[in-house]
Design an enzyme around this catalytic site. Structure first.
Site, PDB file in Angstrom:
ATOM      1  N   ARG A 199       0.848  -1.205   0.000  1.00 39.04           N
ATOM      2  CA  ARG A 199       0.000   0.000   0.000  1.00 39.04           C
ATOM      3  C   ARG A 199       0.878   1.248   0.000  1.00 39.04           C
ATOM      4  O   ARG A 199       1.946   1.269   0.590  1.00 39.04           O
ATOM      5  CB  ARG A 199      -0.891   0.026   1.237  1.00 39.04           C
ATOM      6  N   TYR A 206      -1.821  -3.124  -6.836  1.00 38.79           N
ATOM      7  CA  TYR A 206      -1.569  -3.892  -5.624  1.00 38.79           C
ATOM      8  C   TYR A 206      -2.727  -3.873  -4.622  1.00 38.79           C
ATOM      9  O   TYR A 206      -3.264  -2.799  -4.321  1.00 38.79           O
ATOM     10  CB  TYR A 206      -0.291  -3.384  -4.913  1.00 38.79           C
ATOM     11  N   GLY A 207      -3.026  -5.004  -4.062  1.00 39.63           N
ATOM     12  CA  GLY A 207      -3.968  -5.217  -2.952  1.00 39.63           C
ATOM     13  C   GLY A 207      -4.764  -4.017  -2.498  1.00 39.63           C
ATOM     14  O   GLY A 207      -5.693  -3.559  -3.166  1.00 39.63           O
ATOM     15  N   GLY A 208      -4.394  -3.520  -1.350  1.00 40.97           N
ATOM     16  CA  GLY A 208      -5.151  -2.450  -0.711  1.00 40.97           C
ATOM     17  C   GLY A 208      -5.285  -1.180  -1.545  1.00 40.97           C
ATOM     18  O   GLY A 208      -6.168  -0.371  -1.299  1.00 40.97           O
ATOM     19  N   HIS A 255     -10.197  -2.450  11.640  1.00 42.04           N
ATOM     20  CA  HIS A 255      -9.138  -3.317  11.113  1.00 42.04           C
ATOM     21  C   HIS A 255      -8.928  -4.462  12.110  1.00 42.04           C
ATOM     22  O   HIS A 255      -7.942  -4.498  12.835  1.00 42.04           O
ATOM     23  CB  HIS A 255      -7.860  -2.478  10.956  1.00 42.04           C
ATOM     24  N   SER A 277      -1.112  -3.686  10.192  1.00 36.96           N
ATOM     25  CA  SER A 277      -0.790  -4.565   9.072  1.00 36.96           C
ATOM     26  C   SER A 277       0.439  -5.420   9.389  1.00 36.96           C
ATOM     27  O   SER A 277       1.431  -4.924   9.920  1.00 36.96           O
ATOM     28  CB  SER A 277      -0.526  -3.725   7.832  1.00 36.96           C
ATOM     29  N   ALA A 278       0.340  -6.706   9.041  1.00 40.82           N
ATOM     30  CA  ALA A 278       1.424  -7.677   9.234  1.00 40.82           C
ATOM     31  C   ALA A 278       1.867  -7.793  10.690  1.00 40.82           C
ATOM     32  O   ALA A 278       3.043  -7.964  10.995  1.00 40.82           O
ATOM     33  CB  ALA A 278       2.614  -7.356   8.325  1.00 40.82           C
ATOM     34  N   ASN A 331      -2.905 -14.852  11.572  1.00 42.53           N
ATOM     35  CA  ASN A 331      -2.404 -15.964  12.384  1.00 42.53           C
ATOM     36  C   ASN A 331      -3.263 -16.211  13.613  1.00 42.53           C
ATOM     37  O   ASN A 331      -3.570 -17.357  13.941  1.00 42.53           O
ATOM     38  CB  ASN A 331      -0.955 -15.697  12.790  1.00 42.53           C
ATOM     39  N   ARG A 372       1.678 -12.040  -0.954  1.00 40.34           N
ATOM     40  CA  ARG A 372       0.332 -12.296  -0.406  1.00 40.34           C
ATOM     41  C   ARG A 372      -0.328 -13.498  -1.063  1.00 40.34           C
ATOM     42  O   ARG A 372      -0.030 -13.836  -2.203  1.00 40.34           O
ATOM     43  CB  ARG A 372      -0.559 -11.069  -0.650  1.00 40.34           C
ATOM     44  N   ARG A 379       3.350  -4.541  17.397  1.00 38.68           N
ATOM     45  CA  ARG A 379       4.746  -4.970  17.566  1.00 38.68           C
ATOM     46  C   ARG A 379       5.471  -3.999  18.468  1.00 38.68           C
ATOM     47  O   ARG A 379       5.674  -2.846  18.103  1.00 38.68           O
ATOM     48  CB  ARG A 379       5.468  -4.970  16.205  1.00 38.68           C
ATOM     49  N   GLY A 411       0.141 -20.613  18.060  1.00 37.67           N
ATOM     50  CA  GLY A 411      -0.865 -21.411  18.774  1.00 37.67           C
ATOM     51  C   GLY A 411      -0.854 -21.157  20.276  1.00 37.67           C
ATOM     52  O   GLY A 411      -1.902 -21.215  20.946  1.00 37.67           O
ATOM     53  N   ASN A 430      -0.638 -18.510  21.747  1.00 39.79           N
ATOM     54  CA  ASN A 430      -1.379 -17.291  22.115  1.00 39.79           C
ATOM     55  C   ASN A 430      -2.748 -17.623  22.727  1.00 39.79           C
ATOM     56  O   ASN A 430      -3.364 -16.780  23.381  1.00 39.79           O
ATOM     57  CB  ASN A 430      -1.555 -16.373  20.899  1.00 39.79           C
TER      58      ASN A 430
HETATM   59  P1  GTP Z   1      -2.420  -7.737   7.316  1.00 38.85           P
HETATM   60  O1  GTP Z   1      -2.957  -8.744   6.370  1.00 38.85           O
HETATM   61  O2  GTP Z   1      -1.283  -6.934   6.719  1.00 38.85           O
HETATM   62  O3  GTP Z   1      -3.440  -6.842   7.903  1.00 38.85           O
HETATM   63  O4  GTP Z   1      -1.633  -8.538   8.482  1.00 38.85           O
HETATM   64  P2  GTP Z   1      -2.038  -9.471   9.705  1.00 38.85           P
HETATM   65  O5  GTP Z   1      -2.238  -8.636  10.921  1.00 38.85           O
HETATM   66  O6  GTP Z   1      -3.118 -10.408   9.334  1.00 38.85           O
HETATM   67  O7  GTP Z   1      -0.665 -10.256   9.970  1.00 38.85           O
HETATM   68  P3  GTP Z   1      -0.297 -11.816   9.847  1.00 38.85           P
HETATM   69  O8  GTP Z   1      -1.118 -12.684  10.748  1.00 38.85           O
HETATM   70  O9  GTP Z   1      -0.277 -12.169   8.424  1.00 38.85           O
HETATM   71  O10 GTP Z   1       1.188 -11.832  10.430  1.00 38.85           O
HETATM   72  C1  GTP Z   1       2.241 -11.140   9.844  1.00 38.85           C
HETATM   73  C2  GTP Z   1       3.574 -11.661  10.316  1.00 38.85           C
HETATM   74  O11 GTP Z   1       3.641 -11.737  11.736  1.00 38.85           O
HETATM   75  C3  GTP Z   1       3.885 -13.049   9.773  1.00 38.85           C
HETATM   76  O12 GTP Z   1       5.203 -13.066   9.284  1.00 38.85           O
HETATM   77  C4  GTP Z   1       3.733 -13.929  10.978  1.00 38.85           C
HETATM   78  O13 GTP Z   1       4.553 -15.072  10.899  1.00 38.85           O
HETATM   79  C5  GTP Z   1       4.093 -13.009  12.150  1.00 38.85           C
HETATM   80  N1  GTP Z   1       3.374 -13.429  13.382  1.00 38.85           N
HETATM   81  C6  GTP Z   1       2.035 -13.630  13.505  1.00 38.85           C
HETATM   82  N2  GTP Z   1       1.711 -14.050  14.756  1.00 38.85           N
HETATM   83  C7  GTP Z   1       2.864 -14.092  15.451  1.00 38.85           C
HETATM   84  C8  GTP Z   1       3.188 -14.457  16.802  1.00 38.85           C
HETATM   85  O14 GTP Z   1       2.337 -14.820  17.614  1.00 38.85           O
HETATM   86  N3  GTP Z   1       4.502 -14.364  17.166  1.00 38.85           N
HETATM   87  C9  GTP Z   1       5.465 -13.963  16.290  1.00 38.85           C
HETATM   88  N4  GTP Z   1       6.718 -13.908  16.728  1.00 38.85           N
HETATM   89  N5  GTP Z   1       5.204 -13.643  14.998  1.00 38.85           N
HETATM   90  C10 GTP Z   1       3.926 -13.696  14.590  1.00 38.85           C
HETATM   91  C1  SPV Z   2      -2.911  -4.515   5.160  1.00 42.50           C
HETATM   92  O1  SPV Z   2      -1.938  -3.903   4.676  1.00 42.50           O
HETATM   93  O2  SPV Z   2      -3.369  -4.252   6.303  1.00 42.50           O
HETATM   94  C2  SPV Z   2      -3.554  -5.604   4.408  1.00 42.50           C
HETATM   95  C3  SPV Z   2      -3.143  -5.835   3.021  1.00 42.50           C
HETATM   96  O3  SPV Z   2      -4.432  -6.264   4.941  1.00 42.50           O
HETATM   97  S1  SPV Z   2      -3.846  -4.682   1.921  1.00 42.50           S
HETATM   98  O4  SPV Z   2      -5.107  -5.232   1.427  1.00 42.50           O
HETATM   99  O5  SPV Z   2      -2.921  -4.487   0.821  1.00 42.50           O
HETATM  100  O6  SPV Z   2      -4.108  -3.431   2.600  1.00 42.50           O
HETATM  101 MN    MN Z   3      -4.941  -5.534   6.961  1.00 42.96          MN
END
Ligand code: GTP
Ligand code: SPV
Ligand code: MN
Length: 591
Positions: A69, A197-199, A226, A248-249, A254, A369, A400, A494, A496
């Site tokens: 994004r 791209y995506g978003g 979100h 995000s990420a 997970n 993605r 984070r 897991g 968590n």
């Molecule tokens: P968006 O789709 O961008 O909104 O992201 P999201 O919040 O859904 O993030 P996602 O679950 O895809 O996790 C992103 C990254 O964080 C990945 O590389 C995961 O492996 C890492 N991650 C997720 N959960 C954990 C956790 O409990 N511990 C650690 N250390 N890393 C994690």
């Molecule tokens: C994010 O960035 O929070 C996503 C991926 O979930 S995107 O759809 O590109 O925004």
């Molecule tokens: Mn997102």
């Protein structure tokens, strides 16, 4: 398909400006899907993967400058700058229409114009919203078909009315200098150009379901967030629904697909996935907050996904999935950093260049993605498409933070919880263009997605709370605290569920906690550690609340709130000042 007259006229108008080769109205049928997929393969937009091993799966390589994004090119175009707030880039709507409008002239020459009607939310739900996206990207159409309810189902939902959000997208020249993502909330309209791209391009997702929806939610008395939505089924057999807002990420997908560790699975715990990225929440007649997932698919981060970290995602993406910017192995299967298989000796990286384990750069882009249908997830909840959604017991906010923030703590009241969420901060990730690992404030994980002045949005949260007699309890979590060696202290994934157990306990008046100046922090033994190797000393580090750290945090909060001036609700400043007082007291007691 019942096409409303207003939609037909709008499409004609746009076609006259963009001068496409021809116009295609998408109905969402299987026949259309097969035809568009073949077209995408022929033009090289999609590369078929090994169809025996990965039926229905394709690879797409985006332009190397178009992989995340673009927040700096994303604008809210409201009559006044104040309405957009300091959290958004703002452009005057008239200026935006002139300046960016010019870029659409003749832009689709030689390309088809696809019209994509789509529904955000389950069919038949009074809370669902219809959008129509015009796009010249077949990749966008094929992704929208997974991420939304697309075609006839969306137009049927309109029942002849013309209440739809106009979404105009073109790849343009994929030139970052001519890339814009514009939102006109006062006109129910979105314009995006220059990115595939995506978003930036799947306009139902961040643009409609968060930025425009947050604006609509403010007018109509609901929230667009979100957030993931999950259900935790306990050994007693009841299911508690929880939402989680993480930037995000930072772990939503997970957590949403969590597989209980063996000890807890045997005890009878199960986790159900309702949504992994977006939640629409509204107060119900019963005084509870109800959440629904407006999406129909997952657009998830690939790197780091494996049978160890997220087996449900691995199964969900085994078929009918579009992979964007991953590596391609010689047998026609895909690979990425963190995959279960070892690094391939020879592969093509995300840009199609030869790659080997000695290569300097990663094989998959860090923001690679997958796009996969939600229904394919083994843990998908039986209620995931319920028109009313699910009732929420707890809301967790995560980000984070290597330092300062404990593994989990609970807000004392709704108002304190809103304050806690408003002060969320996180280290940046590859999901947005820009530097990674920089700490920034990201209130409610909505900084890039709130369609109006964020301080007014905090006010709206407080207002929603006033309509809830059984408001969800609010928690802050942090899976990412590190020790002296820079490694994560908490095993995560897991495991968590052990934190969720405490969260659910707290909602039913159980769960041991100590009241600290930031809120209720679990006692060392309140988190079940049977089966994991987290010694007492590490648990103490995970739960530590440091007075000096929080003194710094309070000062930085003050600077952040000042940016929003008089818009900041009194109740939020009250909480801020109360925290400052409690921290000062704690420091005094310490000396
Ligand atoms: P968006 O789709 O961008 O909104 O992201 P999201 O919040 O859904 O993030 P996602 O679950 O895809 O996790 C992103 C990254 O964080 C990945 O590389 C995961 O492996 C890492 N991650 C997720 N959960 C954990 C956790 O409990 N511990 C650690 N250390 N890393 C994690
Ligand atoms: C994010 O960035 O929070 C996503 C991926 O979930 S995107 O759809 O590109 O925004
Ligand atoms: Mn997102």
């Amino acid at each position: 398909m019942q096409i409303p007259e207003s939609a037909r006229r709008w499409v004609e108008e746009i076609a006259a400006i963009t001068t496409p080769d021809h116009v295609v109205w998408c109905d969402g049928s299987a026949e259309e899907h097969a035809r568009l997929t073949a077209e995408a393969v022929k033009t090289g937009v999609l590369i078929p993967l090994n169809q025996e091993r990965m039926p229905g799966c394709y690879l797409h390589r985006s332009h190397p400058n178009d992989v995340a994004r673009s927040e700096h090119l994303t604008f809210i175009c409201t009559a006044t700058k104040d309405a957009a707030g300091p959290n958004n880039n703002w452009m005057d709507p008239g200026e935006a229409r002139t300046k960016v409008g010019a870029l659409y002239t003749g832009v689709m020459k030689g390309r088809p114009l696809y019209v994509v009607p789509f529904l955000m939310g389950p069919p038949g739900s009074p809370f669902s919203k219809v959008g129509i996206e015009i796009t010249d990207s077949v990749y966008v159409v094929l992704n929208m078909r997974i991420m939304t309810r697309m075609g006839a189902v969306a137009l049927d939902h309109l029942k002849g009315r013309d209440h739809f959000i106009r979404c105009l997208h073109s790849l343009g020249e994929l030139d970052p200098e001519k890339r814009f993502i514009l939102h006109f909330p006062e006109d129910n309209e979105i314009w995006s150009i220059g990115s595939g791209y995506g978003g930036n391009a799947l306009l139902g997702k961040k643009c409609l379901a968060l930025r425009i929806a947050s604006w609509l939610g403010k007018q109509e008395g609901w929230l667009a967030e979100h957030m993931l939505i999950l259900g935790v089924q306990t050994p007693a057999g009841d299911t508690h629904y929880v939402t989680g807002a993480f930037p995000s990420a930072c772990g939503k997908t997970n957590l949403a697909m969590l597989v209980p560790p063996p000890e807890l699975a045997e005890a009878g715990y199960k986790v159900w996935t309702v949504g992994d990225d977006i939640a629409w929440l509204r107060p119900g007649a019963d005084g509870r907050l109800w959440a629904l997932n407006p999406e129909a698919g997952f657009f998830g981060v690939v790197p780091g996904t494996s049978m160890k970290t997220n087996p449900n995602a691995m199964r969900a993406i085994a078929t009918n999935t579009i992979y964007t910017n991953v590596a391609l192995r010689s047998d026609g299967t895909v690979w990425w950093e963190g995959h279960d298989d070892p690094s391939p000796d020879d592969a093509l990286d995300w840009q199609g260049r030869p790659w080997s384990p000695t290569s300097a750069e990663p094989a998959a882009h860090p923001n690679a993605r997958f796009t996969a249908p939600a229904a394919q997830c083994p843990s998908i909840s039986p209620l995931w498409a319920d028109p009313n959604g699910v009732p929420i017991d707890a809301m967790i906010f995560g980000a984070r933070r290597q330092r300062v923030v404990p593994l989990v703590y609970q807000a004392t009241t709704w108002q304190h919880g809103v304050f806690l969420a408003a002060t969320l901060a996180s280290e940046t990730t590859a999901a947005a263009a820009g530097k990674v690992g920089v700490l920034r404030r990201d209130p409610m994980a909505m900084l890039p997605f709130c369609g109006y002045n964020m301080a007014d949005y905090w006010g709206h949260w407080l207002e929603i709370g006033a309509h809830l007699s059984k408001a969800p309890k609010i928690f802050r979590v942090n899976w990412f605290r590190t020790g002296g060696n820079g490694k994560f202290l908490w095993p995560g994934f897991g495991e968590n569920l052990r934190v969720l157990q405490w969260v659910i306990d707290r909602c039913s008046g159980k769960g041991e906690a100590e009241r600290t100046f930031i809120g209720y922090v679990p006692t060392r033994r309140a988190i079940d550690r049977q089966g994991i190797d987290v010694p007492d000393t590490v648990m103490d580090q995970l739960l530590h609340v440091d007075r000096i750290d929080w003194l710094d945090a309070v000062e930085s909060q003050q600077l952040f709130f000042e940016k929003f001036g008089a818009h900041v609700p009194g109740a939020i400043m009250e909480e801020h000042e109360a925290l400052a007082r409690r921290v000062a007291e704690a420091l005094q007691n310490f000396e």
